[in-house]
Design an enzyme around this catalytic site. Structure first.
Site, short mmCIF file in Angstrom:
data_model
loop_
_atom_site.label_atom_id
_atom_site.label_comp_id
_atom_site.label_asym_id
_atom_site.label_seq_id
_atom_site.Cartn_x
_atom_site.Cartn_y
_atom_site.Cartn_z
N TYR A 55 0.85 -1.21 0.00
CA TYR A 55 0.00 0.00 0.00
C TYR A 55 0.87 1.24 0.00
CZ TYR A 55 -4.93 -1.18 0.44
OH TYR A 55 -6.21 -1.55 0.19
N GLU A 57 -0.46 4.86 -0.29
CA GLU A 57 -1.22 6.11 -0.40
C GLU A 57 -0.30 7.31 -0.25
OE1 GLU A 57 -2.56 3.55 1.22
OE2 GLU A 57 -4.77 3.62 1.15
N ASP A 201 -7.46 13.42 -24.73
CA ASP A 201 -7.43 12.03 -24.27
C ASP A 201 -6.73 11.23 -25.37
OD1 ASP A 201 -7.83 9.41 -23.67
OD2 ASP A 201 -9.95 9.61 -23.16
N THR A 228 -4.17 6.06 -21.51
CA THR A 228 -4.04 4.77 -20.85
C THR A 228 -2.68 4.20 -21.24
OG1 THR A 228 -5.30 3.80 -22.66
CG2 THR A 228 -6.47 4.17 -20.59
N LYS A 231 -2.66 0.36 -24.25
CA LYS A 231 -3.09 0.27 -25.66
C LYS A 231 -1.82 0.32 -26.53
CE LYS A 231 -7.77 2.10 -24.93
NZ LYS A 231 -7.84 2.74 -23.62
N ARG A 237 -2.23 -2.32 -17.57
CA ARG A 237 -3.46 -1.54 -17.53
C ARG A 237 -3.27 -0.41 -16.52
NH1 ARG A 237 -6.57 -4.81 -20.62
NH2 ARG A 237 -8.18 -3.24 -20.77
N1 DSN Z 1 -12.32 0.25 -24.08
C1 DSN Z 1 -11.52 1.24 -24.74
C2 DSN Z 1 -11.53 1.07 -26.21
O1 DSN Z 1 -11.70 -0.06 -26.62
O2 DSN Z 1 -11.37 2.02 -26.95
C3 DSN Z 1 -11.90 2.59 -24.35
O3 DSN Z 1 -12.24 2.61 -23.02
#
Ligand code: DSN
Length: 418
Positions: A55, A57, A201, A228, A231, A237
């Site tokens: 943990y 925080e 984003d 994120t 990707k 993640r």
């Molecule tokens: N789930 C993501 C996507 O597939 O674009 C976005 O949150």
């Protein structure tokens, strides 16, 4: 080193069997969902490490629990590497994933009821960009802009008019299902005129910005960029919030203690690993090949009478109008391609007359296939399989034969770490 999987096999065969099944599925099929990827073996190792036990925080040097000498090291590394990779003044590496990351930005920089301009969901905006079904859509007043579906262009005269009328506190660009590049300069000029903050984003193309194959909104003076990490960046993640020094304290307070408790330090460590990888020449080559593969795949599909929303792609993804091209809704198209081990996702298209679970298209992209080493010539083959199967959705013999071909093809392209 102990093989933790052998403990799992012995003590929980049900989960072990599912895990092995998923491993095999990932190896023997072609992953075309544009938001998915195969992460680095070092990331898998770090995610399954002792950092998951801790943990933490707070932030480095200012934690609420003891025993932080190593977590402080890895979070500092992750933050510093993010600043180098994205050329930004401040980075928060704690968001648990994309939705939390975007929520932290709104909640940290805006007041409930404030106006935000963002893209409509069916034109490519994400749920957290103010879709009425999301909590963010209820908490803030989202004014939506749209695209011209024929070429994906955004009417900036209209965006400016709407901005002057609605006086947004923030203008948001960067999307989840939009195959075109973004005109950051145009958004920034309108935001400056109305005194709005600018946010991108970049979740889908964060890895392509890191690898230098797509432009960086920070270079256009954007206040906040989120992405994120799992990707096109190929990490664990998680989410990153990149911002100016001026906004750093508000963003950090919004992530913790505003929205989250303990960060997932195994993911933070894996983000640090990813951001070192992102600085290599190999990653730069990867980012360029993702775009090259996408262009080749789009061209081959179009040559085979497939209608692409906006007529093509500037990035890693494309949206196929399967109703127009093949007389199949997106769910049927996804199911047909699943049968031949090609994984896609059903996708609403701009102003879709059909419902989200039976939309008019599918969305595909090249990040995962490129990670396995597929190049332009392989995209030609892929387009041929997609079109032939979608033209003959009930020909079980053809689908069976294609599945065998796809499986054999995949053996040539190992999945990193498997
Ligand atoms: N789930 C993501 C996507 O597939 O674009 C976005 O949150």
């Amino acid at each position: 080193m102990t093989d933790n999987l052998s403990y799992l096999e012995e003590n929980d065969p049900a989960v072990f069997t599912a895990l092995k099944g998923e491993e095999q599925r990932q190896k023997s099929g072609i992953e075309l969902i544009p938001s998915e990827n195969y992460t680095f073996p070092e990331v898998l190792a770090t995610l399954g490490s002792v950092f998951t036990n801790k943990y933490s925080e707070g932030y480095p040097g200012r934690r609420y629990y003891g025993g932080q000498e190593f977590t402080d090291q890895i979070e500092t590394l992750a933050r510093e590497r993010a600043k180098v990779v994205f050329n930004c003044e401040h980075a928060n590496v704690q968001p648990l994933s994309g939705s939390a990351m975007n929520q932290a930005v709104y909640l940290g920089l805006l007041e409930p009821g404030d106006t935000v301009m963002a893209m409509d969901l069916s034109h490519g905006g994400h749920l957290t960009h103010g879709a009425p079904v999301s909590h963010m859509g209820k908490l803030f007043n989202f004014v939506r802009y749209v695209t011209d579906p024929s070429d994906g262009s955004i009417d900036f005269n209209q965006v400016r008019k709407d901005a002057l009328a609605s006086k947004p506190k923030m203008i948001l660009c960067g999307y989840t299902s939009y195959p075109r590049d973004v005109d950051y300069a145009a958004f920034k000029a309108i935001a400056d005129e109305v005194g709005a903050l600018t946010m991108t984003d970049a979740s889908h193309f964060g890895g392509l910005v890191a690898g230098g194959s797509m432009r960086n909104p920070i270079d256009f003076g954007f206040d906040v960029v989120t992405t994120t990490t799992h990707k096109s960046l190929r990490g664990p993640r998680g989410g990153l919030i990149l911002c100016t020094k001026k906004l750093a304290s508000k963003i950090d307070k919004s992530v913790f203690p505003g929205l989250q408790g303990g960060p997932h330090m195994n993911a933070v460590a894996a983000i640090a690993v990813t951001l070192l990888k992102a600085q290599t020449d190999e990653f730069k080559q990867y980012a360029h090949q993702v775009l090259s593969n996408a262009k080749t795949l789009a061209t081959a599909l179009i040559e085979n009478q497939t209608a692409l929303v906006t007529g093509g792609t500037d990035n890693h993804m494309m949206v196929l109008n399967t109703v127009e091209s093949f007389g199949l809704d997106g769910r049927m198209a996804e199911e047909v391609l699943d049968k031949v081990n090609i994984t896609t996702n059903k996708q609403i298209i701009p102003d879709d007359p059909n419902p989200p679970l039976r939309p008019s298209g599918i969305r595909i992209g090249t990040p995962a296939a490129t990670t396995r080493g597929m190049v332009d010539a392989d995209m030609q083959q892929l387009a041929q399989w997609i079109v032939t199967c979608l033209q003959n959705p009930e020909d079980e013999a053809l689908l069976g034969q294609t599945r065998d071909e796809v499986t054999a093809f995949c053996e040539r392209f190992p999945v990193p770490g498997l």
